[in-house]
Every structure is written in structure tokens, then in C-alpha cells.
Enzyme design. Structure first.
Site, PDB file in Angstrom:
ATOM      1  N   CYS A   1      12.815  24.313  23.714  1.00 24.65           N
ATOM      2  CA  CYS A   1      11.883  24.347  22.900  1.00 24.65           C
ATOM      3  C   CYS A   1      10.384  23.526  23.387  1.00 24.65           C
ATOM      4  O   CYS A   1      10.617  22.852  24.329  1.00 24.65           O
ATOM      5  CB  CYS A   1      12.077  23.800  21.611  1.00 24.65           C
TER       6      CYS A   1
ATOM      7  N   HIS B   1      -0.351   0.252   9.866  1.00 22.82           N
ATOM      8  CA  HIS B   1      -0.044   1.479  10.172  1.00 22.82           C
ATOM      9  C   HIS B   1       0.878   2.148   9.163  1.00 22.82           C
ATOM     10  O   HIS B   1       1.807   1.436   8.445  1.00 22.82           O
ATOM     11  CB  HIS B   1       0.523   1.690  11.581  1.00 22.82           C
TER      12      HIS B   1
ATOM     13  N   GLY C   1      11.526  14.653  14.412  1.00 16.78           N
ATOM     14  CA  GLY C   1      11.631  13.505  14.908  1.00 16.78           C
ATOM     15  C   GLY C   1      12.328  12.549  13.966  1.00 16.78           C
ATOM     16  O   GLY C   1      13.016  12.893  13.164  1.00 16.78           O
ATOM     17  N   VAL C   2      12.540  11.130  14.414  1.00 14.69           N
ATOM     18  CA  VAL C   2      13.418  10.176  13.591  1.00 14.69           C
ATOM     19  C   VAL C   2      12.437   8.885  13.521  1.00 14.69           C
ATOM     20  O   VAL C   2      11.465   8.677  14.348  1.00 14.69           O
ATOM     21  CB  VAL C   2      14.651   9.859  14.166  1.00 14.69           C
TER      22      VAL C   2
ATOM     23  N   ASP D   1       9.301  11.167  18.589  1.00 19.63           N
ATOM     24  CA  ASP D   1       8.681  12.481  18.174  1.00 19.63           C
ATOM     25  C   ASP D   1       9.142  13.408  19.261  1.00 19.63           C
ATOM     26  O   ASP D   1       8.949  13.225  20.487  1.00 19.63           O
ATOM     27  CB  ASP D   1       7.271  12.465  17.941  1.00 19.63           C
TER      28      ASP D   1
ATOM     29  N   ASP E   1       8.722   5.145  15.800  1.00 20.29           N
ATOM     30  CA  ASP E   1       8.245   6.681  15.638  1.00 20.29           C
ATOM     31  C   ASP E   1       8.882   7.329  16.674  1.00 20.29           C
ATOM     32  O   ASP E   1       8.193   7.036  17.998  1.00 20.29           O
ATOM     33  CB  ASP E   1       7.029   6.927  15.098  1.00 20.29           C
TER      34      ASP E   1
ATOM     35  N   ARG F   1      11.081  17.026  10.346  1.00 24.64           N
ATOM     36  CA  ARG F   1      10.832  18.174  11.111  1.00 24.64           C
ATOM     37  C   ARG F   1      11.311  17.872  12.388  1.00 24.64           C
ATOM     38  O   ARG F   1      12.358  18.668  13.080  1.00 24.64           O
ATOM     39  CB  ARG F   1       9.555  18.268  11.053  1.00 24.64           C
TER      40      ARG F   1
ATOM     41  N   GLU G   1       0.875  -1.033   0.164  1.00 25.68           N
ATOM     42  CA  GLU G   1      -0.065   0.060  -0.289  1.00 25.68           C
ATOM     43  C   GLU G   1       0.921   1.391   0.125  1.00 25.68           C
ATOM     44  O   GLU G   1       1.744   1.239   0.611  1.00 25.68           O
ATOM     45  CB  GLU G   1      -1.091   0.078   1.369  1.00 25.68           C
TER      46      GLU G   1
END
Length: 487
Positions: free
Chosen positions: A192, A382, A234-235, A181, A179, A232, A114
Site C-alpha cells: 500500500c 499539541h 495509524g495508532v 502514521d 503518533d 484510519r 482545551e
């Protein structure tokens, strides 16, 4: 006459005795296919044969039944959904069995993957699939999506998901993904918040990669990991080992649980509590954190610099020590010296308060340990953003990270789409290149131009990753061929 009958009877029992004494060699290499394993006799037989070491291929009528069976059996047992009244479901199960037994990549593997496009105004186009990579390329050029996500490999082509029986369309495999973040660290970073990042807090991503990657390699025995900057804040990590791609949701959940330590939401003050006997994974992780803690937490984040910040830290220590340190902190005015006071106080009271034995480590881990999104990792279906996508908010390219130069990685130095366009325009206007490529087809020349842009070193990292996977796959095929004497 009676002697003849006795002889026949004796031969019958002798033959039966001989047959019952026969054993199947290499039992652990044998496959057995069982239907109706959600409950009843099928479920019982599947569990018993799995316990004896056979490779059980079990079909269930419901996803819930498959997940429950996965929980009580070994990794050898594989499950899929089968509706015997549906021709599509039977065909999908047949293909699944061929893949499991043959352990080969299906010819239509790419066609069953997909792809999801996000278009302007947040229009999501899911369940896209293509016959060839060239078709995918043409569709990207046509649709010009703001974002491209990669999903699972399904039992059928995803684009046909509305044309098959409801229970027949199933996600069969996908890379295990992680993930991480930066927004999940907002309670422990001072520089930040939200989607913002800076060089000071990016160290958290460096620590997270080192901790998770070491565990994947040394604790799980995983070989093929691709770490990618999200573009942006994260990794992402793609675990591509063939056996891992076939993991069930329960196995994926167990892996994430193993790698998780920080527990609790915004209302939870103390999010890390260590047992008396610390697990080796935590000990190894703590060694990584210690390498970065002083410079990152005490100097750059200055977590003990102000009253507001050091009160958050002191909330993690026992009350008797907290009162003492609140007075002593007024005598020192920087985080490094205040941390020295804290560690000495904990050491003084450690003999009387057993619960303080790991307080220093718990504070360090709460401020630096990786924070994973479990939902991203445990779901086979996912979606996760494709490497080399352009982040719509920053314009930065989602590039692979070279682990050999991890400490040098700068998220602000990665190529942006505008920068790449400028570099490509410069290349195309170069007169020397025009002469060199005279007579060469435009598409062929343009496809090589990336090597003259700032994207080139990141593509090289990706190509090296693919080469290692290809070498490993060839090695496994050669090994299997030797075992079968198939020269």
C-alpha cells in the site's frame, strides 16, 4: 564592666555558632520558589539549589529562558512564566505553585483543559473549555463536530485565552503522546501507499506498539499507557502518569529522541546505522523485529521478490557484497531464499569488513522499526484526536487497543458509525428490552445501550485503564497520608 561586656560578646558568638551549625532535615523534600530565573542571580541560585537536591519552583519572564533552564537542571526543577506586572500572571503562578507543592489535582483541572472541534468544511474551533463534562456533552450534540481533539491543561480556562495577559496564558501540563502514521513507512512497504492500509502492512503497527510500549514500561518506568487506533492508518499512545504529564518540552523531546532510530528523509538511502556497542534498547527492539521479520517482510511484503525491490535492499550493503549478491539473486526466485543468500554473504565477509558486523540488523530495523512524529510528542500544547472519535474519512471509531490481544487486533473490524447506528436502532426496537426498561428514563436507557453493540469490548478496555489509574492514584494518596501521619 569589661567582664560583663566580654560575657555578652561571648554569648553572641556562641549563639551565632549554634545557629550556623543548624541543618535543614529532608532537604530533598523542601520546595523553594524563585522569581527572575531567566538570567542573572535568580538563574544562578536556581541551578545551585537544584544541584543540592531541593525542589526548585522557578519563574522566568520568557519561554526561551524557561527552556534553557530546563536543559541544564534536573527533573526536580519546574518552570513557569511569570510577569510580575500582571495580576492575571501572578494569580496563575500562585495556582501553579499550589498544585506543585500540594501534588493534587486542581479543582478546576477539567475547566482548564482545551477541546478543539473540527466542523464541516474544515472549520477549526480551538480553545474550547467547559465547566462540567455535561456541558461538553451538550456542546458536542449541538455542534456535531466531525472531529474532536484534546489539548493541554492551561493556566486559565482556554475559552478566556483572549481575555488574559499575553504571557500569562500558558500550557501547564498534558499527557505525553506518540503518533505513529503508516504513511511514514511508504519507502519500505510494497502492498500500500499513502493513506491506504491492509492486513499485510498493519504488522508494522503491531511491531511499533510492542517496541515502544516495552521501552515505556521497562526503560522509563511508566505505568499508565493507553494505545488507541486512529480510525484510519495509524495508532496513538497516551502516557498518563502524573509525573510525565508535567514534563517540559525538552524532556519530551529527549524521550522521543531516545525512542527514534530511523533517521533521514526521502533522499537518504541508509537510514539506520548502528554503533559498535549496541544500546540495550536497540537490542530489545531487534528481538521484537526478529519475531515478525520473516513472515512480514519476506513472505507478505516480499521485499526481495522483484529486481526493483531487492536493489533497494542491496543498496544498504557494502559494494563488494552487493555485486556478488546481484549475480546470486538470479538463481533464486523468492525473498526467503534470497535473504538466506544475503545473510550467508554478510557472514563470509564479516571478518574482512568490520562495517558489515551489523548490516543484517540495520536492514531489519530500517524496514520494521517504529517511526515517530517528534513534533506531536514534544509540544505540550499539541492537539491529538480524542479516543472514541469517528474518523471523517473512514467512519471507523478510534478505539482503544487491548495489548493482551495485540496480534489479534484488526483495524477493519472496529465499529463504524453506520454500524453502531444500525445496532442501536435494533436494540431500541427490541420488544423484550422495551418491557425490561419500562418506566426507565430515555436518557438513562440509551446511555446503557452501547453495551449491546460492537463498541462494548473497546469501552471495557478503556474502563479497565481508568480503574488502574484510579487504584494507583488512591495508593499514592494513601502513601502520602501515611508519611504525614494524617490518618
Amino acid at each position: 564592666m569589661w567582664l560583663y561586656l566580654a560575657a555578652l560578646l561571648g554569648l553572641y558568638f556562641l549563639r551565632r555558632w549554634y545557629q550556623e551549625r543548624q541543618t535543614v532535615e529532608n532537604l530533598t523534600e523542601k520546595y523553594v520558589f524563585i522569581t527572575g530565573c531567566s538570567a542573572g542571580f535568580g538563574n544562578l541560585l536556581a541551578r545551585q539549589l537544584d544541584a543540592r537536591g531541593l525542589r526548585v519552583l522557578a519563574t522566568c519572564t520568557t519561554q526561551k529562558g524557561a527552556e534553557q533552564l530546563d536543559k541544564v537542571t534536573s527533573e526536580r526543577l519546574k518552570t513557569t512564566i511569570l510577569d510580575v506586572t500582571s495580576k492575571e500572571s501572578v494569580a496563575a503562578a500562585t495556582e501553579w505553585v499550589k498544585e506543585q507543592v500540594g501534588n493534587k489535582v486542581s479543582k478546576n483541572y477539567f475547566q482548564r483543559r482545551e477541546f478543539s472541534f473540527t466542523l464541516r468544511d474544515d472549520i477549526y474551533v480551538r480553545y474550547q473549555s467547559f465547566n462540567t463534562p455535561l456541558e461538553l456533552e451538550k456542546e458536542i450534540q449541538k455542534m456535531c463536530p466531525c472531529k474532536i481533539d484534546i489539548g493541554a491543561v492551561y493556566s486559565h480556562k482556554p475559552i478566556q485565552h483572549n481575555m488574559v495577559h499575553l504571557g500569562a496564558f500558558q500550557a501547564q501540563e498534558k499527557e505525553l503522546v506518540f503518533d505513529i502514521d503508516m504513511t511514514d513507512y511508504d519507502d519500505v512497504r510494497r502492498c500500500c501507499s499513502s493513506a491506504e492500509i491492509c492486513p499485510k502492512c498493519w504488522t508494522l503497527m503491531t511491531i511499533a506498539i510492542r517496541i515502544i510500549d516495552r521501552a515505556l514500561v521497562e526503560d522509563f518506568g511508566i505505568k499508565h499507557r493507553l494505545w488507541v487506533y486512529s480510525g484510519r492508518r495509524g495508532v496513538h499512545c497516551w502516557v498518563c502518569d502524573e509525573s510525565v504529564r508535567k514534563w517540559s518540552s525538552s524532556l519530551r523531546s529527549a524521550a522521543v529522541e531516545y525512542l527514534s532510530l530511523v533517521k533521514g528523509g526521502e533522499e537518504t538511502i541508509k537510514k539506520v546505522t548502528l554503533p559498535d556497542n549496541i544500546h540495550p534498547f536497540i537490542s530489545e527492539s531487534l528481538n521484537v523485529v526478529k519475531r515478525y521479520f520473516r513472515e512480514y517482510a519476506l513472505v507478505e511484503q516480499d521485499i526481495l521478490g522483484s529486481k526493483e525491490s531487492y536493489e533497494k535492499v542491496l543498496a544498504l550493503v557494502p559494494e563488494t557484497v552487493r555485486k556478488e549478491l546481484l549475480q546470486e539473486f538470479t538463481k533464486k526466485h523468492d525473498s526467503v531464499k534470497r535473504w538466506e543468500l544475503l545473510t550467508k554473504a554478510l557472514e563470509r565477509h564479516s571478518s574482512t569488513l568490520k562495517k558489515m558486523a551489523h548490516t543484517e540488523s540495520e536492514i531489519m530495523l530500517q524496514y520494521c522499526f517504529p517511526r515517530l512524529d517528534m513534533n506531536v510528542s514534544k509540544g505540550i500544547n499539541h492537539l491529538l484526536k480524542s479516543p472514541f472519535s469517528v474518523h471523517p474519512k473512514t467512519g471507523r471509531i478510534s478505539v482503544p487497543i487491548n495489548l493482551k490481544k495485540l496480534d489479534e487486533f484488526d483495524p477493519f473490524a472496529v465499529p463504524t458509525i453506520s454500524r453502531l447506528c444500525h445496532e442501536l436502532d435494533t436494540v431500541s426496537n427490541d420488544e423484550g428490552d422495551a418491557k425490561e426498561n419500562e418506566g426507565e428514563p430515555e436518557n438513562s436507557r440509551r446511555s446503557r445501550d452501547y453495551k449491546k453493540t460492537s463498541l462494548a469490548p473497546y469501552v471495557k478496555v478503556f474502563e479497565q485503564f481508568l480503574e488502574e489509574m484510579e487504584k494507583s492514584h488512591k495508593k499514592e494518596r494513601l502513601k502520602a497520608s501515611d508519611m504525614q501521619l494524617d490518618f
